[in-house]
Write an enzyme that holds these catalytic residues in place. Structure first.
Site, short mmCIF file in Angstrom:
data_model
loop_
_atom_site.label_atom_id
_atom_site.label_comp_id
_atom_site.label_asym_id
_atom_site.label_seq_id
_atom_site.Cartn_x
_atom_site.Cartn_y
_atom_site.Cartn_z
CG LEU A 1 41.35 53.45 49.21
CD1 LEU A 1 40.01 53.70 49.92
CD2 LEU A 1 42.36 54.20 50.00
CB ALA A 2 45.29 47.97 48.04
NE ARG B 1 32.62 38.70 49.93
CZ ARG B 1 31.86 39.35 49.00
NH1 ARG B 1 31.34 38.55 47.97
NH2 ARG B 1 32.05 40.72 48.65
CE1 TYR C 1 62.35 21.21 25.69
CE2 TYR C 1 64.58 20.33 25.61
CZ TYR C 1 63.76 21.27 26.14
OH TYR C 1 64.23 22.12 27.06
CG ASN D 1 63.00 18.95 7.10
OD1 ASN D 1 62.49 18.50 8.39
ND2 ASN D 1 62.23 19.10 6.19
CG ASN E 1 67.94 21.06 27.38
OD1 ASN E 1 67.36 19.98 27.74
ND2 ASN E 1 67.30 22.12 27.92
CB ALA F 1 66.07 8.35 10.61
NE ARG G 1 70.85 3.97 10.64
CZ ARG G 1 70.12 4.84 9.76
NH1 ARG G 1 69.16 5.91 10.06
NH2 ARG G 1 70.07 4.71 8.42
C1 UD1 Z 1 32.51 51.27 49.15
C2 UD1 Z 1 31.74 52.54 49.07
C3 UD1 Z 1 30.50 52.27 48.41
C4 UD1 Z 1 30.49 51.95 47.06
C5 UD1 Z 1 31.37 50.73 47.07
C6 UD1 Z 1 32.00 50.21 45.69
C7 UD1 Z 1 32.42 53.69 51.09
C8 UD1 Z 1 31.99 54.14 52.55
N1 UD1 Z 1 31.61 53.00 50.52
O1 UD1 Z 1 31.69 50.30 50.00
O2 UD1 Z 1 29.64 53.50 48.22
O3 UD1 Z 1 29.38 51.33 46.20
O4 UD1 Z 1 32.60 50.89 47.69
O5 UD1 Z 1 32.55 48.96 45.57
O6 UD1 Z 1 33.44 54.08 50.64
N2 UD1 Z 1 39.55 49.80 52.37
C9 UD1 Z 1 40.75 50.14 52.97
N3 UD1 Z 1 40.42 50.33 54.20
C10 UD1 Z 1 39.42 50.37 54.98
C11 UD1 Z 1 38.16 50.07 54.12
C12 UD1 Z 1 38.47 49.85 52.77
O7 UD1 Z 1 41.67 50.27 52.32
O8 UD1 Z 1 39.39 50.55 56.16
C13 UD1 Z 1 39.82 49.34 50.79
C14 UD1 Z 1 39.21 48.20 50.39
O9 UD1 Z 1 40.41 47.42 50.54
C15 UD1 Z 1 38.59 48.09 49.19
C16 UD1 Z 1 38.14 49.68 49.12
O10 UD1 Z 1 38.72 50.38 49.98
O11 UD1 Z 1 39.70 48.02 48.04
C17 UD1 Z 1 36.56 49.31 49.49
O12 UD1 Z 1 36.14 48.78 50.53
P1 UD1 Z 1 35.15 48.16 50.97
O13 UD1 Z 1 34.88 47.69 52.50
O14 UD1 Z 1 34.85 46.83 50.00
O15 UD1 Z 1 33.94 49.24 50.50
P2 UD1 Z 1 32.52 49.16 50.62
O16 UD1 Z 1 31.60 48.84 51.89
O17 UD1 Z 1 32.23 48.05 49.49
#
Ligand code: UD1
Ligand code: CA
Length: 454
Positions: free
Chosen positions: A13-14, A20, A355, A366, A375, A412, A429
């Site tokens: 998940l990303a 922040r 360098y 040496n 260069n 030198a 030189r």
């Molecule tokens: C989540 C967990 C929580 C856990 C915590 C650990 C759930 C509901 N809660 O909470 O129990 O203790 O992680 O850090 O899962 N993401 C998506 N799509 C979304 C939401 C999130 O891809 O719609 C990804 C975020 O990019 C992140 C990860 O999921 O990599 C966690 O999301 P985040 O919102 O940080 O979850 P928490 O509320 O912290």
């Protein structure tokens, strides 16, 4: 117990914004030990030889797609961030036809080891065949993590998000890291049943535990250390994860026979390779792509990147090795020397203030203090070839392209613009002019002039 040797799919998940971090770079692409955190995670998961890996992207997805494309890894778009359960569901198409175990990882929880992932998969195939395996941990401050409601044997009832938890549930110290293992046959069916009637109005992945339970299917939690599942949400946490990674790597290095005089001051890259009996003095920084052979010594305050350091070579203090620096066995690169795209032959010495770029230095040469390989003419780069056993006098400028033959001596202060034959002397030189008594006469004249004006 069913077979633990099922194919594995990994969903990372990303899709989150990572607000922040206050960054134009996607959160999961911020580097740890010189490599984007997402790629650490993909590399660790790679040890399980997953049949498929899918990264769920959303905010800033172009950057993430570009980062994983060279690895041939699929992405799935989560257009709106409706929660972790919704995010995992977006991987359904990418996992079409896949049957096996699914591991859900978070792109911003980068240090989870392959061994822990393997433990999760193994637990999924335990005698009681749990529906879901959750990776739990006990942080010093449980803060706003989801709480794992389980019995002492690790049989899980459900996970409750902090926002939805009662005071009694908030008092639970076992927290959800977010990582899960679930069979593909269970996962998508459970996700279909998720609702979003909760404090955040989100589809919580964590609710699949309770749903499986209501079907009479037990789930299990296994625990790991808090450092391993530390998440990155801010630059401060990024630095904390970097510190944890470095601490682990330093300990590994020492366990493998490397001397670190002040371990806390040495910074490794994700791919640093160190031989046995290597000594690294304080305040040495490694960029990516460094290989150090047995017995080499890197003295204090050196910066080394993309370099190969031969057996018994001696580097620094205050040396800078840039990409393509290749130091032969027993060679020496001393203080305030910069080496780039250059081979230093076995036993050759570049001891002070030089360098050396786009160059080849033969064995036992040496190179005197202050020698520069010129260069670059402002447009193109050229090579300098310095033969074996040569002696290059201090403060020489070797204007490339130029070749100094084996055994030659450069006097030198020379500015060498033409090739020097083997065993020849190049002296470039103006000849020295000697005038006996001149300084004394000059001094007397000037003192007299000064006295007359006083
Ligand atoms: C989540 C967990 C929580 C856990 C915590 C650990 C759930 C509901 N809660 O909470 O129990 O203790 O992680 O850090 O899962 N993401 C998506 N799509 C979304 C939401 C999130 O891809 O719609 C990804 C975020 O990019 C992140 C990860 O999921 O990599 C966690 O999301 P985040 O919102 O940080 O979850 P928490 O509320 O912290
Ligand atoms: Ca989080």
């Amino acid at each position: 117990m069913d077979s633990p040797d099922q194919p594995i799919a990994v969903i990372i998940l990303a899709a989150g914004k990572g607000t922040r971090m206050k960054s134009d770079l996607h959160k999961v692409l911020h580097p740890i030990a010189g490599r984007p955190m997402l790629l650490h995670l993909i590399a660790n998961a790679g040890a399980l030889a997953p049949a498929r890996t899918v990264v769920v992207t959303g905010a800033g997805r172009a950057q993430v797609e570009a980062a994983v494309a060279p690895l041939g890894i699929a992405t799935a778009l989560q257009a709106e961030q409706l929660g972790t359960g919704h995010a995992v569901a977006q991987a359904r198409a990418a996992l079409d036809g896949f049957e096996g175990d699914v591991l859900v990882l978070y792109g911003d929880v980068p240090l989870v080891t392959a061994a822990t992932m393997r433990r999760m998969i193994d637990r999924l195939h335990g005698d009681d065949t749990p529906a879901v395996v959750v990776l739990g941990f006990r942080p010093a401050d449980p803060g706003a993590y989801g709480r794992v409601i389980a019995d002492a044997a690790g049989r899980m009832d459900r996970i409750v998000e902090y926002k939805d938890a009662s005071a009694a549930e908030r008092a639970v110290t076992l927290c959800n890291s977010g990582l899960m293992a679930v069979r593909s046959s269970d996962l998508f069916a459970l996700l279909d049943r998720l609702g979003n009637d909760n404090a955040a109005g989100e589809y919580y992945l964590t609710d699949i535990v309770g749903l499986a339970g209501s079907d009479g299917q037990a789930s299990a939690v296994i625990e790991t250390g808090a450092d391993e599942v530390a998440g990155v949400n801010s630059r401060g946490e990024l630095a904390g994860v970097e510190a944890a990674w470095q601490a682990t790597r330093r300990a590994q290095a020492m366990a493998a026979g490397v001397t670190l005089i002040a371990p806390d001051t040495v910074w490794f890259a994700h791919d640093t390779i160190l031989g046995r009996d290597v000594t690294i003095e304080p305040n040495v920084v490694f960029g990516p792509g460094v290989r150090v052979a047995d017995g080499a010594v890197i003295h204090a305050f050196s910066h080394v990147e993309g370099a190969t350091i031969g057996a018994g070579a001696d580097v620094g203090p205050f040396a800078r090795l840039r990409p393509g620096a290749d130091l032969g066995a027993g060679s020496r690169v001393g203080n305030f020397v910069e080496v780039k795209k250059a081979t230093i032959g076995a036993g050759a010495k570049v001891n002070h203030l030089s360098y050396i770029g786009d160059a080849e230095i033969g064995a036992r040469a040496n190179i005197g203090a202050g020698t520069i390989t010129c260069n670059y003419d402002g447009y193109f780069k050229y090579r300098t070839v310095i033969g074996a056993g040569t002696f290059i006098g201090s403060n020489s400028a070797l204007v490339a392209p130029v070749t100094i033959g084996d055994g030659a001596i450069v006097a030198a202060g020379s500015v060498v613009t033409q090739d020097v034959a083997a065993d020849a002397l190049a002296l470039v030189r103006p000849p020295q002019v000697a005038r006996p008594g001149w300084a004394a006469r000059f001094r007397e004249k000037m003192l007299a002039m000064k006295a007359a004006r006083a």
